[in-house]
Design an enzyme around this catalytic site. Structure first.
Site, short mmCIF file in Angstrom:
data_model
loop_
_atom_site.label_atom_id
_atom_site.label_comp_id
_atom_site.label_asym_id
_atom_site.label_seq_id
_atom_site.Cartn_x
_atom_site.Cartn_y
_atom_site.Cartn_z
CG ASN A 11 -1.63 1.24 1.33
OD1 ASN A 11 -1.70 2.09 0.39
ND2 ASN A 11 -2.42 1.32 2.50
CD1 TRP A 12 3.36 1.15 -3.00
CD2 TRP A 12 3.29 2.29 -5.05
NE1 TRP A 12 3.89 0.60 -4.14
CE2 TRP A 12 3.90 1.31 -5.21
CE3 TRP A 12 2.93 3.40 -5.70
CZ2 TRP A 12 4.36 0.95 -6.67
CZ3 TRP A 12 3.35 3.07 -7.38
CH2 TRP A 12 4.11 1.71 -7.36
CE LYS A 13 -0.13 3.08 4.76
NZ LYS A 13 0.09 3.17 6.03
CG HIS A 97 -5.63 1.93 5.28
ND1 HIS A 97 -5.37 2.68 6.15
CD2 HIS A 97 -4.81 1.09 5.03
CE1 HIS A 97 -4.11 2.56 6.53
NE2 HIS A 97 -3.79 1.62 5.90
CD GLU A 99 -2.83 5.48 6.80
OE1 GLU A 99 -3.06 5.50 5.52
OE2 GLU A 99 -1.85 5.20 7.44
CD GLU A 168 -3.35 -2.51 7.25
OE1 GLU A 168 -2.13 -2.60 6.48
OE2 GLU A 168 -3.84 -1.45 7.04
N GLY A 174 2.76 2.54 10.61
CA GLY A 174 3.73 3.54 10.52
C GLY A 174 4.53 3.76 11.85
CB SER A 213 5.60 -1.82 11.75
OG SER A 213 5.16 -0.53 12.03
N GLY A 234 3.07 -1.24 4.07
CA GLY A 234 2.83 0.21 4.00
C GLY A 234 4.29 0.81 3.58
N GLY A 235 5.04 1.41 4.52
CA GLY A 235 6.30 2.12 4.31
C GLY A 235 7.49 1.15 3.52
P1 13P Z 1 3.12 0.35 7.42
O1 13P Z 1 3.55 -0.88 7.01
O2 13P Z 1 3.85 1.79 7.10
O3 13P Z 1 3.12 0.24 9.15
O4 13P Z 1 1.64 0.51 7.03
C1 13P Z 1 0.65 -0.62 7.04
C2 13P Z 1 -0.38 -0.03 6.45
O5 13P Z 1 -1.15 0.90 6.71
C3 13P Z 1 -0.81 -0.83 5.25
O6 13P Z 1 -1.82 -0.60 4.71
#
Ligand code: 13P
Length: 251
Positions: A11-13, A97, A99, A168, A174, A213, A234-235
């Protein structure tokens, strides 16, 4: 042969650029050349989906979107429908998600409507569920996750079975604070048991990803848990070598 084929989605966000995406996908495709032991997808910002769909051609990497409208079309300024995503080569759509729930006010009912819309378009929804730290501290993890899951299960267990679930924990996103394998497995087992109460077949087949993470150095231990079928990353999905290593940990 494993019960469920593992799946790792990045997930590149709201990250990327034409140049950075080109470099990232090229690096990933080359690092994953010949790799077929798990499904892999990258979920890019909507504007870049046509570019990414072009970039992954010739590889086994699938393309996902990070959100979609629950509506089929009409007067919804700024929104993007599932049919539009499909036209541009999208296969997966992340729905709910944390967020989007926290920052954009998406409710369980709206997330369920999005899940249904994604399915109706012939795409595969990735339903995100997970508790905040305050909810975990208040011993409300199961109640929160159950509420998020039940809204979609109410569509019918068969519908849920057309998608993927991602657990999640919000406190692990993050933050570099991964859930321990015991914490993650416990919630994954809870999710699967809740689905099992409605359908053994769906509970057995549905993939439940862990997100929060996930890194190359913790992926293997997480993915080895009996109810963890891969990751939503994510990251670490913004770095080709790191993400490729996570995908390979799912083999
Ligand atoms: P991180 O891997 O950066 O913690 O993010 C997880 C995430 O929200 C994937 O959708």
């Amino acid at each position: 042969m494993a019960l469920r084929r593992k799946f790792v989605a990045g997930n590149w966000k709201m990250n990327g650029s034409l140049a950075a995406n080109g470099e990232l996908v090229a690096g990933l495709a080359s690092a994953l050349a010949g790799f077929d032991a798990a499904d892999v997808a990258v979920c890019a910002p909507a504007l870049y989906l046509p570019q990414v769909a072009e970039l992954v051609k010739g590889s086994k990497i699938a393309v996902g979107a990070q959100n979609a409208s629950e509506y089929a079309g009409g007067a919804y300024t700024g929104e993007i429908s599932c049919a539009m995503l499909k036209e541009f080569g999208v296969r997966y759509v992340v729905v709910g998600h944390s967020e989007r729930r926290a920052l954009f006010g998406e409710t369980n009912a709206q997330v369920a409507a999005k899940f249904a819309a994604v399915l109706a378009a012939g795409l595969v929804p990735i339903l995100c569920v997970g508790e905040t730290l305050a909810e975990r501290d208040a011993n409300a993890t199961e109640a929160v996750v159950a509420g998020q899951l039940d809204a979609v299960l109410a569509l019918g267990a068969d519908k849920l079975g057309g998608g993927v679930v991602a657990y999640e924990p919000v406190w692990a996103i993050g933050t570099g604070k991964t859930a321990s394998t015991e914490q993650a497995q416990a919630v994954h087992a809870f999710i699967r048991a809740r689905i099992l109460a409605q359908s053994i077949n769906v509970a057995t087949a549905v993939r439940i990803l862990y997100g929060g993470s996930v890194k190359a150095n913790n992926a293997q231990a997480l993915f080895a848990c009996p109810d963890i079928d891969g990751g939503l990353v994510g990251g670490a999905s913004l770095q080709a070598q790191e993400f490729a290593a996570i995908c390979k940990a799912a083999a």
